[in-house]
Design a protein around this motif. Structure first.
Motif, PDB file in Angstrom:
ATOM      1  N   GLU A 149     -22.228  27.335  15.013  1.00 50.07           N
ATOM      2  CA  GLU A 149     -21.627  27.491  16.346  1.00 50.07           C
ATOM      3  C   GLU A 149     -20.343  28.315  16.331  1.00 50.07           C
ATOM      4  N   SER A 155     -21.863  33.471  19.180  1.00 49.14           N
ATOM      5  CA  SER A 155     -22.094  32.104  19.657  1.00 49.14           C
ATOM      6  C   SER A 155     -21.324  31.869  20.949  1.00 49.14           C
ATOM      7  N   ARG A 193     -20.638  26.051  23.254  1.00 49.00           N
ATOM      8  CA  ARG A 193     -21.331  25.346  22.170  1.00 49.00           C
ATOM      9  C   ARG A 193     -20.369  24.993  21.045  1.00 49.00           C
ATOM     10  N   MET A 194     -19.484  25.935  20.720  1.00 52.26           N
ATOM     11  CA  MET A 194     -18.495  25.692  19.677  1.00 52.26           C
ATOM     12  C   MET A 194     -17.604  24.531  20.075  1.00 52.26           C
ATOM     13  N   ARG A 202     -19.423  21.155  19.962  1.00 54.38           N
ATOM     14  CA  ARG A 202     -19.647  20.705  18.575  1.00 54.38           C
ATOM     15  C   ARG A 202     -18.371  20.163  17.943  1.00 54.38           C
TER      16      ARG A 202
END
Length: 153
Positions: A79, A84, A88-89, A92
């Motif tokens: 991620e 990316s 999402r990063m 996570r």
């Protein structure tokens, strides 16, 4: 619930990508970038609970000195790799119950993160993101609550 701090570091200087003939993920730090990574340990001033990095060599190498100084492993996350989505990063990394965390990523992911911060209504002093600079975002009660900038060492 306590605030979570995430120190998002853009990888250190890695030379000219056009001059690199192998897979971009293998591009190492330049001599200048290695010096930046060493200085990041004192410059960041954080005692991280965890360190995460993009799978690219230049990102991992940026945070290895920090990991060694704090006796931590660098965990790579897909991620954090170029291309990316910052959402999402962030999702996570927010799932990690530890704080503060340090993540090392690429300029496009960091730019996306700054867009998310602005969308959350958090004012930014700038949108700078030089190589080896750090943006620290704070998440309070599940929401982005602040962002501060630390220029490169």
């Amino acid at each position: 619930m306590a605030a979570q701090l995430i120190h998002v570091v853009r990888h250190a200087h890695a030379g000219d990508p056009a001059a690199w003939t192998q897979a971009d993920a293998l591009r190492p730090l330049s001599e200048r970038g290695c010096a930046q990574a060493e200085r990041l340990v004192r410059h960041l001033g954080a005692s991280p609970a965890a360190i995460y990095s993009s799978i690219s060599v230049r990102c991992v190498a940026t945070v290895v000195p920090l990991a060694l100084a704090h006796h931590l492993q660098v965990e790579t996350l897909a991620e954090l790799y170029e291309g990316s989505a910052a959402s999402r990063m962030l999702e996570r990394v927010r799932a990690v119950a530890r704080s503060p965390v340090v993540v090392c990523t690429h300029g496009d992911v960091l730019a996306g993160l700054l867009g998310l911060v602005l969308s959350a209504g958090v004012p930014l002093p700038s949108t700078r993101a030089e190589k080896c600079s750090t943006w620290t975002v704070e998440i309070t009660d599940g929401r982005l609550s602040s962002a501060t900038y630390l220029p490169p060492p």
